[in-house]
Write an enzyme that holds these catalytic residues in place. Structure first.
Site, PDB file in Angstrom:
ATOM      1  N   LYS A 269      32.319  29.600  63.407  1.00  0.00           N
ATOM      2  CA  LYS A 269      31.303  30.009  62.436  1.00  0.00           C
ATOM      3  C   LYS A 269      30.221  30.851  63.109  1.00  0.00           C
ATOM      4  O   LYS A 269      29.873  30.587  64.257  1.00  0.00           O
ATOM      5  CB  LYS A 269      30.628  28.757  61.847  1.00  0.00           C
ATOM      6  CG  LYS A 269      31.455  27.993  60.836  1.00  0.00           C
ATOM      7  CD  LYS A 269      30.689  26.779  60.322  1.00  0.00           C
ATOM      8  CE  LYS A 269      31.513  25.944  59.362  1.00  0.00           C
ATOM      9  NZ  LYS A 269      31.763  26.578  58.073  1.00  0.00           N
ATOM     10  N   ARG A 343      40.160  20.511  53.792  1.00  0.00           N
ATOM     11  CA  ARG A 343      41.327  20.313  52.919  1.00  0.00           C
ATOM     12  C   ARG A 343      42.541  19.876  53.721  1.00  0.00           C
ATOM     13  O   ARG A 343      43.420  19.197  53.200  1.00  0.00           O
ATOM     14  CB  ARG A 343      41.585  21.592  52.116  1.00  0.00           C
ATOM     15  CG  ARG A 343      41.923  22.790  52.947  1.00  0.00           C
ATOM     16  CD  ARG A 343      41.752  24.099  52.189  1.00  0.00           C
ATOM     17  NE  ARG A 343      40.347  24.481  52.045  1.00  0.00           N
ATOM     18  CZ  ARG A 343      39.933  25.561  51.384  1.00  0.00           C
ATOM     19  NH1 ARG A 343      40.794  26.355  50.793  1.00  0.00           N
ATOM     20  NH2 ARG A 343      38.637  25.833  51.301  1.00  0.00           N
TER      21      ARG A 343
HETATM   22  N1  BES Z   1      32.218  22.571  55.837  1.00  0.00           N
HETATM   23  C1  BES Z   1      32.481  23.880  55.367  1.00  0.00           C
HETATM   24  C2  BES Z   1      31.836  24.152  54.011  1.00  0.00           C
HETATM   25  C3  BES Z   1      30.333  24.051  53.924  1.00  0.00           C
HETATM   26  C4  BES Z   1      29.545  25.178  54.100  1.00  0.00           C
HETATM   27  C5  BES Z   1      29.718  22.867  53.632  1.00  0.00           C
HETATM   28  C6  BES Z   1      28.170  25.080  53.990  1.00  0.00           C
HETATM   29  C7  BES Z   1      28.343  22.767  53.518  1.00  0.00           C
HETATM   30  C8  BES Z   1      27.564  23.879  53.709  1.00  0.00           C
HETATM   31  C9  BES Z   1      33.983  24.106  55.215  1.00  0.00           C
HETATM   32  O1  BES Z   1      34.789  23.457  56.133  1.00  0.00           O
HETATM   33  C10 BES Z   1      34.236  25.569  55.380  1.00  0.00           C
HETATM   34  O2  BES Z   1      33.958  26.078  56.425  1.00  0.00           O
HETATM   35  N2  BES Z   1      34.778  26.204  54.349  1.00  0.00           N
HETATM   36  C11 BES Z   1      35.066  27.589  54.353  1.00  0.00           C
HETATM   37  C12 BES Z   1      36.421  27.796  53.710  1.00  0.00           C
HETATM   38  C13 BES Z   1      36.969  29.190  53.886  1.00  0.00           C
HETATM   39  C14 BES Z   1      37.295  29.462  55.339  1.00  0.00           C
HETATM   40  C15 BES Z   1      38.218  29.307  53.030  1.00  0.00           C
HETATM   41  C16 BES Z   1      33.971  28.312  53.595  1.00  0.00           C
HETATM   42  O3  BES Z   1      33.461  27.765  52.616  1.00  0.00           O
HETATM   43  O4  BES Z   1      33.601  29.399  54.007  1.00  0.00           O
HETATM   44 ZN    ZN Z   2      35.007  24.552  57.977  1.00  0.00          ZN
END
Ligand code: BES
Ligand code: ZN
Ligand code: ZN
Length: 487
Positions: A269, A343
């Protein structure tokens, strides 16, 4: 804090009175018990102060007593949300002034949708607890100690002691979930989360079992194991079993995402997104403490909690983009993005849930940033296979202010997550509708069982103006407890 019922004015407490625009407080129980001198002064203060808008005033009375007058605006516009915010504001004001003992009259908070005195008392107790919490574990205490409210008296014409205790339990358990979420990722490892579940289980009388990597391998949990591979901290699979009903009664199974830190993995990230990712186990924390609350409330239901717990880290042993993982169901996942890890671990959690022949499965996860794009930060997203269940959850959300809002769960979205070299892809093909494609992916691992997905990313942290401390919000513990008690 202690929350006690009372039928008289407590002399040492800061009494709070909600004042509507019309300023009529003549029949308020606190007003009626004031000395003549105090009443005259209060009358004068009311006469020269406007209560048209929301405001807060502390009035010092001749007897030495103090009153907190909370302006709540027009009577017709005073709804359940405003009532709950007023409860929190009273505690916030007391904390700010270092007041340790407060007192309110339950009847002040009645509104449409919250008019039974016991329900009011329960809500007051929960909201007082929520407003009193702050994550101070890693801060040096000030010389005079922290400004937490120690005792709250709730005046009511009826005996609301039981309702207060029920509400207090829900608040305390929600705060316990917040505390787990707020604990930094360096400390809150999968093993530590499992220990926390065991401790919560011990305290509330819930059976807890923790599967280690070896046992997970035996079960074929390639999802959890795959995500956890890059971390020095081995994954865990937590199982909590609360049985408040007959053994043959089908349980509700709660599955909570337990990513103790989500760096994104090899798809790491960016720095502004990695902050707060120690709270990516908030779904798991909510499941642990919703079950503990149900047990302490002796709710006559069977409820199972499952938490696949892992840390998502980049390293030489991480799972790679392009890897194909075999889950416990036998279905494979093509990893298009290692940051869509929630997921992947939940796929194993959902498969495990089927063992219980559940009445309903609810998963709770900080799953997508996309749900925040869709809803902002005031409601979690829900996607459900049953409209009635969805509506019940929405109602419970309104009552608790632990809100949820629906998104569509339609089969036409499945094309988005069909894999090329595996059965299902962990990201959608398009960049749109990410909250829905996340849910539709999960659906493939729980079909044909009745199921609800709650994406709590929007409500992971408290929002300014909610009168809750910065950090984890504790969603959806209150929602789940209210829903499951009646389901
Ligand atoms: N934990 C994150 C989602 C999240 C973001 C929760 C901000 C709380 C605050 C999740 O694992 C994630 O990174 N999701 C990605 C999915 C994408 C790569 C398809 C996202 O939401 O960008
Ligand atoms: Zn994630
Ligand atoms: Zn995540």
């Amino acid at each position: 804090m202690q929350i006690l019922p009372t039928r008289k004015i407590e002399p040492l407490a800061l009494g709070a009175i909600l004042v509507r625009k019309d300023k009529k407080i003549g029949s308020h129980p606190f007003y009626k018990q004031l000395s003549k001198e105090d009443a005259v002064l209060l009358g004068r203060f009311l006469a020269k102060t406007s209560f048209d808008k929301e405001s807060a005033h502390t009035v010092f009375l001749p007897s030495g007593n103090r009153l907190l007058l909370l302006g709540v605006g027009e009577k017709q516009k005073f709804d359940l949300r405003k009532s709950i915010l007023a409860m929190r504001k009273i505690v916030a004001a007391a904390k700010k002034d270092g007041v340790k003992i407060i007192e309110v009259a339950a009847a002040d908070f009645t509104t449409r949708g919250l008019n039974d005195l016991n329900a009011v008392a329960e809500t007051v107790a929960t909201q007082f607890e929520l407003a009193n919490y702050e994550h101070v574990t890693y801060k040096t205490a000030p010389p005079d100690g922290w400004n937490f409210v120690e005792t709250a008296y709730v005046y009511a014409e009826r005996n609301v002691g039981k309702a207060l205790e029920r509400g207090r339990i829900i608040g305390v358990e929600t705060n316990a979930a917040r505390e787990l979420s707020n604990t930094p990722g360096g400390e809150m490892t999968p093993a530590m989360l499992a220990k926390a579940a065991e401790a919560a289980g011990k305290e509330s009388g819930v059976k807890v079992a923790v599967l280690d990597e070896k046992e997970m391998r035996k079960l074929g949990m390639g999802g959890v194991l795959g995500v956890g591979r890059g971390s020095d901290e081995p994954p865990r699979f937590i199982v909590m079993e609360y049985r408040g009903a007959a053994a043959k009664t089908a349980p509700v199974v709660l599955v909570g995402k337990g990513i103790t830190f989500d760096s994104g993995g090899l798809n790491i990230k960016p720095d502004d997104h990695i902050y707060e990712m120690h709270m990516d186990m908030s779904g798991g924390a909510a499941v642990i403490h919703a079950i503990a609350a149900l047990a302490r409330l002796k709710v006559k239901k069977n409820v199972i909690g499952l938490i696949p717990a892992a840390e998502n880290m980049p390293s030489g042993s991480s799972y790679h983009p392009g890897d194909v993982l075999k889950t416990m169901s036998g279905k494979t996942i093509e990893v298009m993005n290692t940051d869509a890890e929630g997921r992947v671990v939940l796929a194993d959690g959902l498969e495990y849930a089927k063992k219980y022949k559940p009445r309903l499965v609810i998963d709770v996860a900080t799953l997508t940033g996309a749900s925040m794009h869709a809803l902002g930060r005031r409601a979690s997203a829900i996607l459900a296979t049953d409209r009635k269940v969805e509506n019940r959850l929405r109602e419970a959300g309104e009552k608790t202010l632990d809100r949820v809002w629906p998104l569509p769960l339609w089969e036409e979205y499945e094309d988005e997550v069909k894999g090329t070299f595996g059965d299902w892809s962990n990201t959608g093909k398009e960049r749109y509708g990410g909250a829905i494609t996340g849910a539709v992916f999960l659906w493939q691992f729980i079909k044909p069982w009745p199921w609800v997905h709650i994406d709590i990313a929007p409500r992971m942290t408290a929002v300014e103006g909610e009168h809750l401390a910065k950090g984890a919000a504790g969603a959806p513990v209150n929602l789940l407890v209210h829903f499951l008690e009646r389901f």
